[in-house]
Design a protein around this motif. Structure first.
Motif, PDB file in Angstrom:
ATOM      1  N   LEU A  46       1.245   6.329  -6.929  1.00  0.00           N
ATOM      2  CA  LEU A  46       0.784   5.921  -8.251  1.00  0.00           C
ATOM      3  C   LEU A  46      -0.738   6.023  -8.336  1.00  0.00           C
ATOM      4  O   LEU A  46      -1.283   6.553  -9.308  1.00  0.00           O
ATOM      5  N   THR A  65       2.352   1.859  -3.558  1.00  0.00           N
ATOM      6  CA  THR A  65       1.421   2.170  -4.644  1.00  0.00           C
ATOM      7  C   THR A  65       0.569   3.407  -4.383  1.00  0.00           C
ATOM      8  O   THR A  65      -0.220   3.799  -5.245  1.00  0.00           O
ATOM      9  N   HIS A 105       0.832  -1.203   0.000  1.00  0.00           N
ATOM     10  CA  HIS A 105       0.000   0.000   0.000  1.00  0.00           C
ATOM     11  C   HIS A 105       0.868   1.256   0.000  1.00  0.00           C
ATOM     12  O   HIS A 105       0.557   2.237  -0.667  1.00  0.00           O
TER      13      HIS A 105
END
Length: 68
Positions: free
Chosen positions: A29, A26, A23
């Protein structure tokens, strides 16, 4: 102690730690993809409408003062 408890505990710990790392890696992103998608929407899209209806349920007196 149940049979295989150490293996189960190790698997749970590894899963939680892997989830936290994934987590964290990302997050930026996901934010970038979301902002790019919303930025490409027309000016009349519902996502671009200003709303004062957002409520902070933790601090909202009407929610916290209700009795069950």
């Amino acid at each position: 102690m149940i049979s295989g408890q150490e293996v189960i505990e190790g698997a749970v710990i590894a899963t939680v730690l892997l989830s936290i790392v994934a987590h964290g890696l990302t997050t930026n992103l996901g934010i970038t993809l979301y902002t790019n998608r919303v930025g490409a929407l027309s000016d009349h899209a519902p996502e671009r409408e200003v709303s004062d209806d957002l409520v902070d349920r933790f601090w909202d007196d009407t929610v916290s003062s209700q009795t069950p």
